[in-house]
Design a protein around this motif. Structure first.
Motif, short mmCIF file in Angstrom:
data_model
loop_
_atom_site.label_atom_id
_atom_site.label_comp_id
_atom_site.label_asym_id
_atom_site.label_seq_id
_atom_site.Cartn_x
_atom_site.Cartn_y
_atom_site.Cartn_z
N GLN A 1 50.00 33.05 74.96
CA GLN A 1 50.12 31.60 74.95
C GLN A 1 51.54 31.18 74.58
O GLN A 1 52.09 30.27 75.17
CB GLN A 1 49.14 30.98 73.95
N ASP A 2 52.08 31.85 73.57
CA ASP A 2 53.41 31.50 73.07
C ASP A 2 54.37 32.64 73.30
O ASP A 2 53.99 33.82 73.28
CB ASP A 2 53.35 31.21 71.57
N VAL A 3 55.63 32.27 73.51
CA VAL A 3 56.70 33.25 73.66
C VAL A 3 57.84 32.82 72.76
O VAL A 3 58.25 31.65 72.78
CB VAL A 3 57.19 33.36 75.12
N TRP A 4 58.34 33.75 72.00
CA TRP A 4 59.50 33.53 71.14
C TRP A 4 60.65 34.34 71.69
O TRP A 4 60.46 35.47 72.15
CB TRP A 4 59.19 33.99 69.71
N ILE A 5 61.84 33.78 71.65
CA ILE A 5 63.03 34.51 72.07
C ILE A 5 63.98 34.59 70.89
O ILE A 5 64.24 33.59 70.21
CB ILE A 5 63.71 33.87 73.31
N THR A 6 64.43 35.80 70.62
CA THR A 6 65.42 36.04 69.58
C THR A 6 66.65 36.63 70.26
O THR A 6 66.52 37.57 71.04
CB THR A 6 64.88 37.02 68.52
N THR A 7 67.81 36.06 69.97
CA THR A 7 69.04 36.54 70.58
C THR A 7 70.10 36.73 69.50
O THR A 7 70.08 36.08 68.46
CB THR A 7 69.57 35.55 71.64
N THR A 8 71.02 37.62 69.78
CA THR A 8 72.16 37.85 68.89
C THR A 8 73.23 38.62 69.66
O THR A 8 72.95 39.23 70.69
CB THR A 8 71.76 38.63 67.63
N HIS A 9 74.44 38.57 69.15
CA HIS A 9 75.52 39.41 69.67
C HIS A 9 75.74 40.52 68.66
O HIS A 9 76.18 40.27 67.53
CB HIS A 9 76.80 38.59 69.85
N LEU A 10 75.40 41.73 69.05
CA LEU A 10 75.65 42.88 68.19
C LEU A 10 77.06 43.37 68.50
O LEU A 10 77.27 44.25 69.33
CB LEU A 10 74.61 43.98 68.44
N SER A 11 78.01 42.75 67.84
CA SER A 11 79.41 43.02 68.16
C SER A 11 79.80 44.47 67.88
O SER A 11 80.67 45.02 68.56
CB SER A 11 80.33 42.06 67.40
N ASP A 12 79.15 45.12 66.92
CA ASP A 12 79.45 46.52 66.63
C ASP A 12 78.98 47.45 67.75
O ASP A 12 79.50 48.55 67.91
CB ASP A 12 78.88 46.94 65.29
N ARG A 13 78.00 47.01 68.53
CA ARG A 13 77.50 47.79 69.67
C ARG A 13 77.94 47.21 71.01
O ARG A 13 77.60 47.76 72.06
CB ARG A 13 75.97 47.86 69.62
N HIS A 14 78.62 46.07 70.97
CA HIS A 14 79.11 45.40 72.18
C HIS A 14 77.99 45.03 73.14
O HIS A 14 78.11 45.21 74.36
CB HIS A 14 80.18 46.24 72.89
N ILE A 15 76.90 44.51 72.56
CA ILE A 15 75.80 44.07 73.41
C ILE A 15 75.26 42.72 72.94
O ILE A 15 75.36 42.36 71.77
CB ILE A 15 74.63 45.08 73.46
N PHE A 16 74.71 42.00 73.92
CA PHE A 16 73.91 40.82 73.65
C PHE A 16 72.47 41.32 73.60
O PHE A 16 72.01 41.98 74.53
CB PHE A 16 74.04 39.77 74.75
N LEU A 17 71.77 41.02 72.52
CA LEU A 17 70.40 41.45 72.38
C LEU A 17 69.47 40.29 72.70
O LEU A 17 69.68 39.17 72.22
CB LEU A 17 70.14 41.92 70.94
N VAL A 18 68.46 40.55 73.53
CA VAL A 18 67.45 39.57 73.90
C VAL A 18 66.09 40.17 73.58
O VAL A 18 65.73 41.22 74.10
CB VAL A 18 67.51 39.19 75.39
N ASP A 19 65.34 39.51 72.70
CA ASP A 19 64.06 39.99 72.24
C ASP A 19 63.01 38.94 72.62
O ASP A 19 63.16 37.77 72.24
CB ASP A 19 64.17 40.15 70.72
N LEU A 20 62.00 39.33 73.36
CA LEU A 20 60.91 38.43 73.74
C LEU A 20 59.64 38.87 73.01
O LEU A 20 59.23 40.03 73.14
CB LEU A 20 60.66 38.46 75.24
N SER A 21 59.04 37.95 72.26
CA SER A 21 57.81 38.23 71.52
C SER A 21 56.69 37.39 72.12
O SER A 21 56.82 36.17 72.23
CB SER A 21 57.96 37.87 70.05
N PHE A 22 55.60 38.04 72.47
CA PHE A 22 54.47 37.36 73.11
C PHE A 22 53.30 37.27 72.15
O PHE A 22 52.90 38.26 71.54
CB PHE A 22 54.03 38.14 74.37
#
Length: 106
Positions: free
Chosen positions: A84-105
């Motif tokens: 029913q619900d979706v949460w999105i968590t994002t961050t820039h992990l500058s030490d790993r040089h990635i943008f992190l995208v987390d989807l929680s259902f």
């Protein structure tokens, strides 16, 4: 196209530049995107080493159910009645040089 749709579509259509991060929770899928990729609203959505968490609006979830369902199907454990619900968590992990995208259902 909305910022969220742009990011999710990028993940879906560019698997060669996206890393599926290890599973930690049954209802979550997490992706790492090289931080050299040009994404919209980077400063807002991907703060350096800080989490940005939002519940995705239910109207968006209903309007983009097929897109979100494709990600949901990649989670380890699916609920019988879907999500029913979706949460999105994002961050820039500058030490790993990635943008992190987390989807929680839920």
């Amino acid at each position: 196209m909305s910022t969220l749709t742009t990011i999710l579509t990028y993940i879906q259509e560019n698997p060669e530049t996206v890393t599926l991060e290890p599973f930690q929770y049954a209802n979550v899928i997490r992706f790492g995107i090289d931080d050299q990729v040009q994404l919209p609203d980077v400063e807002k959505l991907f703060p350096d080493m800080r989490l940005h968490v939002n519940r995705i609006d239910s109207d968006y979830v209903n309007a983009h159910r097929d897109l979100l369902e494709a990600f949901y199907q990649q989670t380890i454990e699916k609920q019988k009645d879907g999500f029913q619900d979706v949460w999105i968590t994002t961050t820039h992990l500058s030490d790993r040089h990635i943008f992190l995208v987390d989807l929680s259902f839920e």
